[in-house]
Design an enzyme around this catalytic site. Structure first.
Site, short mmCIF file in Angstrom:
data_model
loop_
_atom_site.label_atom_id
_atom_site.label_comp_id
_atom_site.label_asym_id
_atom_site.label_seq_id
_atom_site.Cartn_x
_atom_site.Cartn_y
_atom_site.Cartn_z
N CYS A 110 -14.00 -154.14 31.95
CA CYS A 110 -14.20 -155.28 32.84
C CYS A 110 -15.53 -155.56 33.06
O CYS A 110 -16.46 -155.90 32.27
CB CYS A 110 -13.46 -155.15 34.18
SG CYS A 110 -13.18 -156.85 34.72
N HIS A 111 -16.26 -155.44 34.38
CA HIS A 111 -17.59 -155.51 34.84
C HIS A 111 -18.32 -154.22 34.76
O HIS A 111 -19.50 -154.21 34.93
CB HIS A 111 -17.64 -156.07 36.34
CG HIS A 111 -17.23 -157.56 36.29
ND1 HIS A 111 -15.85 -157.82 36.27
CD2 HIS A 111 -18.01 -158.57 36.43
CE1 HIS A 111 -16.03 -159.16 36.63
NE2 HIS A 111 -17.24 -159.67 36.50
#
Length: 184
Positions: A110-111
């Site tokens: 994800c991030h």
């Protein structure tokens, strides 16, 4: 050979995406992997579920006390605030570099690739991440693709919580391969 012979370090702080820490952690524990959670402090850290408060978890150790030699792989959960805070911590960034340079598996979802950008380990690598971090990844030299899991050498990346099963499978496969290589 058994995954019980392996030890994974996870690093997170407040703002981690709950599913991206809890689900891979539990899946690895269920597979017999020893998992240690490190953070900036040992007080409980607060997760999030799509930006709203989620579960808390108490880290086992601080990043300051981590010896990378004790671990076979590093797993970095996402969430917006979590990697954004961690990429400002020199010790955390140094650990990402160390695991990567030692050829150990580094898995980010994800991030979390923001930490890979900060650690300067993406140049020439094929990778993926959350759409809003992909430009940062490209600017760091990555060949960014939109796939549920991307494995390039010792680097594993995934896009979002929907990719967790493929992400965990790739981590377990990398740990198994590392065991086989160590036995040769």
């Amino acid at each position: 050979m058994s995954l019980a012979e392996t030890h994974v370090l996870m690093i997170a702080t407040d703002g981690f995406e709950e599913s991206e820490l809890m689900k891979p952690r539990q899946a690895l524990l269920d597979a017999g992997v020893k998992v240690t959670l490190a953070s900036l402090k040992t007080d409980p850290i607060q997760g999030e579920v799509q930006g709203k408060p989620g579960a808390t978890i108490t880290p086992d150790i601080t990043v300051e006390d981590v010896d990378s030699d004790d671990y076979d792989a590093l797993v970095l959960p996402g969430g917006v605030g979590n990697p954004d805070k961690l990429r400002m911590d020199d010790t955390t960034v140094g650990l990402v570099q160390e695991f990567f340079d030692d050829g150990k598996t580094v898995a980010a979802i994800c991030h979390a690739p923001w930490l890979l950008v900060e650690a300067d380990v993406l140049d020439g690598k094929r990778a993926t991440g959350w759409p809003s971090v992909r430009t940062d990844m490209e600017n760091a030299g990555a060949d960014v693709v939109d796939e549920e899991v991307v494995v390039d050498g010792n680097l594993i990346t995934s896009r979002n919580p929907d990719d967790i099963p493929a992400f965990v499978d790739a981590i377990k496969q990398a740990l198994t391969q590392a065991l086989e290589t160590a036995d040769e």
